[in-house]
Design a protein around this motif. Structure first.
Motif, PDB file in Angstrom:
ATOM      1  N   SER A  78       3.072   0.393   5.440  1.00  0.00           N
ATOM      2  CA  SER A  78       2.051   0.261   4.270  1.00  0.00           C
ATOM      3  C   SER A  78       0.864   1.074   4.444  1.00  0.00           C
ATOM      4  O   SER A  78       0.545   1.820   3.685  1.00  0.00           O
ATOM      5  CB  SER A  78       1.575  -1.166   4.221  1.00  0.00           C
ATOM      6  OG  SER A  78       0.705  -1.315   3.230  1.00  0.00           O
ATOM      7  N   GLU A  91       0.551  -0.759  -0.491  1.00  0.00           N
ATOM      8  CA  GLU A  91       0.478  -2.077  -0.264  1.00  0.00           C
ATOM      9  C   GLU A  91       1.641  -2.940  -0.488  1.00  0.00           C
ATOM     10  O   GLU A  91       1.991  -3.960   0.174  1.00  0.00           O
ATOM     11  CB  GLU A  91      -0.847  -2.732  -0.921  1.00  0.00           C
ATOM     12  CG  GLU A  91      -2.187  -2.251  -0.139  1.00  0.00           C
ATOM     13  CD  GLU A  91      -2.505  -2.753   1.015  1.00  0.00           C
ATOM     14  OE1 GLU A  91      -2.407  -3.837   1.449  1.00  0.00           O
ATOM     15  OE2 GLU A  91      -3.027  -1.801   1.966  1.00  0.00           O
ATOM     16  N   VAL A 113      -0.936 -10.490   1.002  1.00  0.00           N
ATOM     17  CA  VAL A 113      -1.867  -9.236   0.616  1.00  0.00           C
ATOM     18  C   VAL A 113      -3.145  -9.656   0.021  1.00  0.00           C
ATOM     19  O   VAL A 113      -4.142  -9.040   0.148  1.00  0.00           O
ATOM     20  CB  VAL A 113      -1.019  -8.285  -0.410  1.00  0.00           C
ATOM     21  CG1 VAL A 113      -1.643  -7.282  -0.764  1.00  0.00           C
ATOM     22  CG2 VAL A 113       0.306  -7.940   0.487  1.00  0.00           C
TER      23      VAL A 113
END
Length: 320
Positions: A78, A91, A113
């Motif tokens: 990421s 992400e 996240v």
């Protein structure tokens, strides 16, 4: 698309202005071996910060517990791809990677996240407040406001969970309803189970390592010309610069923020720019290299997500 082009044009104008004022001979002279030494010395701190980030994300995803190695690979993938893609689009890759390789539910990954970003925004606000208190940097009040909202949102999540779920039930799309509800419920559950508190402690370690990383680099690169409080101001400025969603990896805005603060501390443009460029390269080069290796050797999980998403779209819609 038009907004993206305007951002690129603005960054290009800043770069053109900087280059116009730059003395290339002085800039070349500022690229000393000391900068390379500083970049090498901070690599262990970057590694430790990455491992702390992996441990934090593993805590937030919840059961079933995933390995630290899988979480670390997801973080590298990421972070590295975010240097190539705009708007922190990569992400999603940590979510898809862990879904494919560790069996983490997509909703659990998305919730992790969201919590991860809320924690980071709260810490950024705290650092900005400290910098403002010391009168070292002019901090945009928007940063402070976002930090307060992030902290309040995390604290209120378990209480407001039923309200969020009822609001999500009004969405017309079954997939959006189910995914949104699962994300909210997972985030609230991790908060009640104490995982978010552990993640905050990991966050403290991550930000401490990141700050010491910048301090060590600047101390070595400048020959000890910066005080710790001044290094904090540069650190906060670099974070705000890289957070601005302009070009991938914060290119341009990171350098502009660092050069601006270093200039206020008496560094010539050429030396400040050389330090900013090498500092940025030291941060992104390891994760970019790692991300490319992972992307070439392993599945990123995008294909399976698209396949399963298409299957879900073909399923009959149920009333809310």
């Amino acid at each position: 698309m038009r907004l993206t082009l305007l951002k690129v044009a603005f960054i290009a104008a800043l770069v053109t202005l900087a280059v116009w004022q730059l003395d290339f001979r002085s800039f070349a002279a500022a690229l000393t071996p000391r900068l390379l030494l500083a970049a090498l010395l901070v690599q262990p701190l970057i590694l430790f910060g990455l491992l702390a980030s992996a441990a934090r994300f593993r805590e937030l995803t919840g059961p079933p517990e995933i390995s630290l190695a899988a979480s670390a690979k997801a973080q590298v993938l990421s972070l590295g791809m975010n240097t190539l893609l705009p708007g922190r689009m990569a992400e999603i890759l940590k979510v898809t990677y862990l879904r494919d390789h560790a069996g983490v539910a997509f909703s659990a990954g998305c919730a992790a996240v969201v919590l991860e970003r809320l924690i980071d925004v709260a810490f950024l606000g705290a650092l900005a407040a400290l910098s403002l208190l010391l009168l070292l940097a002019e901090v945009n009040p928007v940063i402070m406001g976002l930090a307060i909202v992030a902290a309040a949102g995390m604290l209120a999540l378990p209480v407001l969970e039923p309200l969020f779920v009822r609001a999500l039930a009004l969405l017309p799309s079954r997939i959006a309803r189910e995914l949104g509800t699962a994300v909210v419920q997972h985030a609230a559950r991790r908060f009640r189970e104490g995982a978010v508190l552990k993640a905050v402690l990991y966050g403290a370690a991550i930000w401490t390592l990141a700050g010491f990383n910048v301090y060590l680099f600047l101390t070595v690169a400048s020959g000890g010309a910066l005080e710790p409080a001044q290094a904090l101001a540069v650190f906060v400025a670099s974070l705000i610069g890289i957070a601005i969603p302009a070009l991938p990896g914060g290119f341009g805005t990171f350098e502009a923020a660092v050069v601006f603060v270093l200039g206020r501390f008496g560094f010539p443009l050429e030396q400040a720019l050389a330090m900013a460029l090498v500092l940025h390269a030291a941060q992104i080069a390891p994760v970019l290299a790692g991300a490319l290796v992972i992307a070439m050797r392993e599945r990123m999980g995008i294909q399976s997500l698209v396949r399963d998403g298409a299957r879900a779209l073909r399923a009959p819609d149920r009333p809310a």
